[in-house]
Design an enzyme around this catalytic site. Structure first.
Site, short mmCIF file in Angstrom:
data_model
loop_
_atom_site.label_atom_id
_atom_site.label_comp_id
_atom_site.label_asym_id
_atom_site.label_seq_id
_atom_site.Cartn_x
_atom_site.Cartn_y
_atom_site.Cartn_z
N SER A 46 -0.43 5.98 0.45
CA SER A 46 0.98 6.11 0.85
C SER A 46 1.88 5.40 -0.16
CB SER A 46 1.20 5.53 2.24
OG SER A 46 0.48 6.25 3.21
N GLU A 47 1.45 4.20 -0.58
CA GLU A 47 2.17 3.46 -1.62
C GLU A 47 1.19 2.67 -2.48
OE1 GLU A 47 5.29 4.17 1.43
OE2 GLU A 47 3.62 2.78 1.62
N THR A 48 1.64 2.38 -3.68
CA THR A 48 0.92 1.51 -4.62
C THR A 48 1.94 0.54 -5.20
OG1 THR A 48 -0.71 3.20 -5.20
CG2 THR A 48 -0.34 1.47 -6.81
N HIS A 77 4.36 -2.12 4.51
CA HIS A 77 2.95 -2.45 4.26
C HIS A 77 2.67 -2.82 2.81
CE1 HIS A 77 1.32 1.33 2.46
NE2 HIS A 77 0.17 0.68 2.38
#
Length: 295
Positions: A46-48, A77
């Site tokens: 979803s994200e990095t 998160h």
């Protein structure tokens, strides 16, 4: 050949393979914007996040957050997980980390167990609650394959809300939550009808029983069909509900990711402040993988 170290963690869980996975590149110096975006797409989470030296030495890091297709000004998160990783490397100051981000400064309190081991973090969203466009219940319902009557508008209409990044928050009937399934064509149509959405339509559906919330988040236009834990949306929801319910403080527990097989638990605290309603969100993390990108 440069070797760029990274670690992955599962965020908002105390069990491996639960929560929301995150990749953290702990030393991103020398990476271009194009390389960061390509690495985020390669990781396919979803994200990095990419950790860089802070511009202000009073802070601990500049942290850039990318999802599969674009950079984000703030997210929940990724901050919790990045703080967890850096604290385990001893990079916090007296249990606190301060991250510079596009949405503003994010302050994070490290959480530890009785033995002193890092277990998670609590972040303060960088902005007070702001509200934007209200959207028709039938249009929102159609985006996720529900009927208009499945959307509850007693407390509020589906509405854009942000404490650093914008989501559309919509309450639904409890039995409808599990039935929600994104319809990409309908998402695109609704985004096209409302230029103020700027092509971003991240829909956070929730049900509520007192302080207990069950939620799901869909952002297919950004490449995230469903997100197992969305801290920034949960923080915005806490702030919205406090603004509607009244009082000076409210606490929520948000359960998300159940339908994906990645159960997540988020703890939200919202308070009234001089500049509006502000939120904090906390949770545990589990370390998973370590590796290097060879660029």
């Amino acid at each position: 050949m440069p070797r760029i170290p990274y670690e992955t963690v599962d965020v908002f869980t105390d069990q491996p393979f639960g929560g929301n996975p995150l990749a953290v590149f702990t030393d991103a110096r020398g990476l271009s914007d194009t390389q960061m975006q390509a690495l985020a797409a390669e990781m396919n989470y979803s994200e990095t996040t990419f950790v860089l030296p802070p511009e202000d030495p009073a802070h601990d890091a500049r942290v850039r957050i990318f999802h599969r297709t674009a950079e984000m000004p703030f997210a929940g998160h990724p901050n919790v997980g990045t703080a967890f990783v850096l604290a385990r490397h001893g990079r916090n100051r007296d249990g606190v980390l301060r991250f510079e981000q596009k949405a503003g400064l994010v302050e994070i309190a490290v959480r530890r167990d009785a033995a002193g081991a890092v277990t998670g973090a609590e972040i303060a969203a960088p902005q007070p609650l702001s509200l934007g466009l209200e959207l028709p219940a039938d249009a929102i319902a159609a985006c996720v394959g529900l009927a208009a009557g499945d959307v509850v508008t007693t407390a509020h209409a589906p509405v854009q809300a942000s404490v650093g990044v914008t989501f559309v928050l919509a309450q639904v009937e409890p039995e409808a939550l599990a039935r929600a399934t994104p319809d990409l064509a309908t998402y695109r149509k609704l985004a096209g009808l409302h230029p103020t959405l700027a092509g971003r339509l991240s829909l956070f559906l929730y049900t509520r029983s007192g302080s207990a919330v069950r939620a799901r988040m869909f952002a297919p236009l950004a490449g995230t069909w469903e997100d197992p834990a969305t801290g920034s949306a949960s923080a915005a929801l806490g702030a919205l509900l406090l603004s509607l319910d009244g009082g000076d403080e409210a606490r929520l527990t948000v359960t998300q990711g159940v339908e994906m097989g990645r159960p997540s638990l988020l703890h939200v605290t919202s308070r009234r402040a001089e500049d509006g309603v502000r939120s904090r969100v906390a949770g545990n993390c589990v370390p998973m993988l370590r590796g290097e990108a060879l660029l």
